[in-house]
Design an enzyme around this catalytic site. Structure first.
Site, PDB file in Angstrom:
ATOM      1  N   GLU A 152      -5.183  -5.347  -1.896  1.00  0.00           N
ATOM      2  CA  GLU A 152      -4.797  -4.917  -0.554  1.00  0.00           C
ATOM      3  C   GLU A 152      -3.693  -3.893  -0.770  1.00  0.00           C
ATOM      4  OE1 GLU A 152      -2.895  -3.814   1.942  1.00  0.00           O
ATOM      5  OE2 GLU A 152      -1.937  -5.735   2.411  1.00  0.00           O
ATOM      6  N   GLU A 165       2.900   5.135   0.246  1.00  0.00           N
ATOM      7  CA  GLU A 165       3.262   4.228  -0.865  1.00  0.00           C
ATOM      8  C   GLU A 165       2.433   4.533  -2.110  1.00  0.00           C
ATOM      9  OE1 GLU A 165       3.481  -0.088  -0.159  1.00  0.00           O
ATOM     10  OE2 GLU A 165       3.781   0.344   1.952  1.00  0.00           O
TER      11      GLU A 165
HETATM   12  N1  GJV Z   1       1.316  -3.453 -10.260  1.00  0.00           N
HETATM   13  C1  GJV Z   1       1.527  -4.732  -9.863  1.00  0.00           C
HETATM   14  N2  GJV Z   1       1.836  -5.078  -8.602  1.00  0.00           N
HETATM   15  C2  GJV Z   1       1.932  -4.106  -7.689  1.00  0.00           C
HETATM   16  C3  GJV Z   1       1.714  -2.741  -8.025  1.00  0.00           C
HETATM   17  C4  GJV Z   1       1.415  -2.433  -9.373  1.00  0.00           C
HETATM   18  N3  GJV Z   1       1.225  -1.179  -9.765  1.00  0.00           N
HETATM   19  N4  GJV Z   1       1.896  -1.986  -6.916  1.00  0.00           N
HETATM   20  C5  GJV Z   1       2.181  -2.836  -5.915  1.00  0.00           C
HETATM   21  N5  GJV Z   1       2.215  -4.132  -6.387  1.00  0.00           N
HETATM   22  N6  GJV Z   1      -0.732  -2.791   1.004  1.00  0.00           N
HETATM   23  N7  GJV Z   1       0.905  -1.219   0.738  1.00  0.00           N
HETATM   24  C6  GJV Z   1       2.479  -5.333  -5.599  1.00  0.00           C
HETATM   25  C7  GJV Z   1       3.785  -5.334  -4.828  1.00  0.00           C
HETATM   26  O1  GJV Z   1       4.856  -5.850  -5.585  1.00  0.00           O
HETATM   27  C8  GJV Z   1       3.462  -6.226  -3.648  1.00  0.00           C
HETATM   28  O2  GJV Z   1       3.656  -7.572  -3.894  1.00  0.00           O
HETATM   29  C9  GJV Z   1       1.995  -5.936  -3.405  1.00  0.00           C
HETATM   30  O3  GJV Z   1       1.476  -5.387  -4.590  1.00  0.00           O
HETATM   31  C10 GJV Z   1       1.848  -4.933  -2.291  1.00  0.00           C
HETATM   32  C11 GJV Z   1       0.732  -5.281  -1.399  1.00  0.00           C
HETATM   33  C12 GJV Z   1       0.884  -4.732  -0.009  1.00  0.00           C
HETATM   34  N8  GJV Z   1       1.252  -3.330   0.062  1.00  0.00           N
HETATM   35  C13 GJV Z   1       0.443  -2.441   0.593  1.00  0.00           C
END
Ligand code: GJV
Length: 415
Positions: free
Chosen positions: A195, A204
């Site tokens: 997601e 983002e």
């Molecule tokens: N690697 C691991 N976790 C991640 C990464 C990444 N490259 N990028 C984001 N997250 N829908 N805009 C994690 C972040 O820490 C958060 O818990 C989740 O993904 C975001 C999900 C919702 N954001 C979005």
């Protein structure tokens, strides 16, 4: 402070353009990558007053970097991904509570898993950015994958591991703490679920992490969830927002405050308004998908600049205040003949925590049934601040009455 300001005005600072900028309107100054500009004043954080070859105008501050020869600049020391701040905020519950409380979002992912449970049997799933692990837990409880790799970079991963245990899923779900880009998985995945969607779909740019993981960890013929995504746009009225922020200055307490209106425009209409909930009645035409992503084929480099065209046919008379944007994502079925599941964040579906994004024009325009609004939208990723982008809208109104107007406006989100 005063002394500093005088100094600034006395000697303009030299900056280098990091990318091209096309001026829109007579107040702005266009430039090309590598141009050296003299910045005379910084009236706001986003728009500076600068000079290039004797021409002067407003320029977007985020497109400039201080000349390295002049100064050991500090932006080079800062992380362009702002990961400390980004993952720091996902290490606390606030955002996870917001996402989990969004039932449309969370139930859609659950439905995808339920309706594909037979096909998920014995499959290897990667859940990228698992947060508190909700999608991984759905997989483990509602289907029988062989393993789910739940990848989470923030410190929430520590709690996620605990939740996996607490719910008896530790045989299936393996929580891996780290940035997906830097992790090693023991094997390729059959399904990559995430997601990742931000405001206006791309903000983002978590999608970049998903695409890199796809290229590295998804086996040939593996499945992407979501499988596709689209950004949708509609021309709209925004009467109450306009009254609240702009018309307000016309006659507060019987006084003429209109000299503040240019400031109000700068302050309230320069950036898009997130968390806007548009009433379907305020849509001036049927919406139009302007950008579509195929999650199997889109490349990271394609994200630098995405362009889409639109042609709207105005269905009723009204005031054109701006454009509203939202997105949909689709999850293909793994079962033969199974239905595609869609998450729709638009005004005709249940509201989600993304709500919609409103882009206000500088001046409202009266439009009438049968008028057409044609143009395009460009999402340009910030060359320095990788999670940010600028949205540029061009429009051309063709009216049965006499007003034919063209316009352009660029909206930083946020840099
Ligand atoms: N690697 C691991 N976790 C991640 C990464 C990444 N490259 N990028 C984001 N997250 N829908 N805009 C994690 C972040 O820490 C958060 O818990 C989740 O993904 C975001 C999900 C919702 N954001 C979005």
């Amino acid at each position: 402070m005063q002394a500093e300001k005088e100094e600034e005005e006395a000697s303009p600072e030299e900056y280098v353009a990091l990318c091209d900028f096309t001026a829109s309107g007579s107040e702005q100054l266009g430039f090309s990558t590598g141009d050296k500009l003299l910045v005379h004043a910084k009236p706001s954080a986003d728009w500076w007053w600068a000079e290039l070859q004797g021409v002067i105008g407003y320029v977007p501050a985020s497109y400039l970097r201080q000349d390295a020869a002049e100064d050991e600049d500090d932006t080079s020391l800062e992380d362009p991904w702002q990961d400390d701040e980004y993952f720091g905020s996902y290490g606390t519950l606030r955002l996870h509570l917001e996402m989990l409380s969004d039932r449309s979002r969370t139930e859609t992912y659950r439905q995808v898993i339920v309706s594909n449970s037979a096909s998920l049997r014995n499959k290897v799933v990667m859940d990228l950015g698992c947060g508190t692990g909700i999608i991984s837990l759905f997989c483990a409880q509602l289907a029988q994958p062989s393993v789910v790799y739940a990848v989470e970079a923030s410190s929430m991963a520590v709690h996620t591991r605990q939740l996996v245990k607490q719910n008896g899923c530790e045989e299936v779900v393996t929580v891996l703490q780290g940035r997906a880009e830097e992790l090693e998985l023991p094997e390729q995945a059959d399904i990559l679920v995430s997601e990742w969607m931000g405001n206006c779909l791309l903000f983002e740019f978590m999608v970049e992490s998903v695409l890199l993981a796809r290229d590295r960890w998804l086996r040939d013929g593996g499945v992407m969830w979501p499988s596709s995504a689209a950004l949708t746009l509609v021309p709209c009225q925004a009467d109450s927002y306009y009254s609240e922020k702009m018309a307000f200055w016309e006659r507060p307490y019987g006084l003429d405050f209109t000299p503040l209106q240019p400031l109000a425009q700068q302050e309230f209409f320069t950036k898009p308004k997130f968390s806007h909930l548009i009433d379907p009645k305020d849509c001036l035409s049927a919406p139009c998908d302007v950008i579509c992503l195929n999650m199997y084929t889109v490349q990271v480099r394609d994200l630098e600049e995405m362009e889409g065209e639109f042609k709207f046919c105005v269905v009723k008379p009204g005031v054109f205040h701006g454009f509203t944007a939202w997105f949909t994502v689709q999850f293909e079925s793994l079962e033969a003949g199974g239905a595609t599941v869609e998450l729709d964040t638009g005004p005709n579906s249940d509201p989600t925590h993304w709500k919609q994004t409103l882009f206000m024009l500088d001046k409202p325009i009266h439009v009438y049934g049968g008028d057409s609004i044609r143009g395009n939208i460009v999402l340009r990723r910030n060359p320095v601040w990788r999670r940010h982008m600028t949205v540029t809208l061009h429009w051309n109104i063709n009216s049965s009455s006499d007003n034919c107007q063209v316009g352009t406006k660029s909206f930083p989100m946020w840099r």
